[in-house]
Design an enzyme around this catalytic site. Sequence first.
Site, PDB file in Angstrom:
ATOM      1  N   CYS A  77       0.866  -1.181   0.000  1.00 43.56           N
ATOM      2  CA  CYS A  77       0.000   0.000   0.000  1.00 43.56           C
ATOM      3  C   CYS A  77       0.897   1.223   0.000  1.00 43.56           C
ATOM      4  CB  CYS A  77      -0.912  -0.003   1.225  1.00 43.56           C
ATOM      5  SG  CYS A  77      -1.895   1.497   1.375  1.00 43.56           S
ATOM      6  N   CYS A 228      -5.117   5.692  -4.260  1.00 42.99           N
ATOM      7  CA  CYS A 228      -4.430   4.410  -4.039  1.00 42.99           C
ATOM      8  C   CYS A 228      -3.000   4.591  -4.520  1.00 42.99           C
ATOM      9  CB  CYS A 228      -5.128   3.284  -4.805  1.00 42.99           C
ATOM     10  SG  CYS A 228      -4.227   1.709  -4.772  1.00 42.99           S
TER      11      CYS A 228
END
Length: 327
Positions: A77, A228
Site C-alpha cells: 500500500c 491508491c
Amino acid sequence: MQIEVIKGHGSGNDFLIIDEITNDYSFSESDRTKLAQLLCNRNSDLGADGILFVMKSEHSDGRMRVFNADGSEASMCGNGLRLVARYICEMLGVNEAVIETMKANLKISKQKDLYPNIHTYQVEISPVLFNLSALPLNLNKPTLFNERVEELSEDLRFTALAVPNPHLISIVEAEQILGDTQKRLSEYVNSPNELFPDGVNVSFVKSLQPGSIYVRTFERGVGFTNACGTAMSASSLVTCLLGINKLEEVIQVYNNGGKVQCVVHEQEGKYTIDLIGNATYLFKTDVSIDADERTFTSNKKSVFSEQQTYEKLQAQAQQLLEQAMKG
C-alpha cells in the site's frame, strides 16, 4: 484489550496505525482480520480504509502489514507506506530507512515539503511485474498491454500489471470517468468471475497535460477510494510506456484526495517508481475492545492540527480537476 491508535492519511486514503514495536501487543492472524473489520467500519467512531500494523523486522528498520477494511490483507500500500515511513523515521530519529513489506524491502525517505508545512515522504514502489500470472488474470496470453478485453469493454483498452498489488489500468477521457462504466466494470472483476479470481484494483487515468495526470481508483477490498498509492504509481508507469509522460521526470498525479508526485525509473529492463506525497496525522486515541461482543469504545482523541494545512493543497487540486473535467 486496550490499543493505542493513530489515524492518518496519504492523499485522503486513511488508515489506523498500530505500533507493535514499542507496545506489547500480541495479535493472531484472526485478530488482525477482526480488528480491521471492526475498527475500519465507517459507521463506527473511527472508520478507515485499513489498518497499518508497524512491526519489528529481522533485517530492516521496520515491517508493515496492511489489512483492508474488509479484513483481507494487501501485499502493499503506497499511501500507507508513507505513513509508516514517517512513523519509523520519527521513532528512530532518521530521515531514511528500509521497510519490509510482504514482497520486498523498500527504501523510504523524508523529502522537502510537497506543499508548505506538509510532512512529505518518498517511498519505493517495486517489484513491477507484467506477467498475468502475477495478478492473476486468466487470459490466453502472457501479458496485457493497452489492449481490448472483450469480456470487459468493447471500447476501452487495458494494461495489467502487479506492483505487487494487481492493477488494471485504462487511459480514458473525462466522460468515461464521469459516467458509471468504471463502477460497473470494477464490481464485476471484484465479484466471482473467470478473469480475476482474486479481484483487481481498477484505475481510470486521464492525461491533463504533459507531466500531469488524474487517477481514479476502485480499490479491491475497499471500493472507490480517495487515492491508491500503488495505483497512482502503476498508472504513471503506464503513461510513460505509452509515451504520454517521460521516464526519470516528475509526474504530478492528481486524485480525489489531493495529489502526489511519481518518478518512474528503468534499469536494464526493470522498473521502479518513486511515490512522493503527504503523510498526515489526524488524531491519536486509545481504543478499548470487547472481543466477545465485537464492539469498541475510543477514549478522548488528541487531535493534530496538520489537516488544516493539507486541505489547502486538496482545495488547489480539486480546483484544477474541476477545470480539467469541464475542458
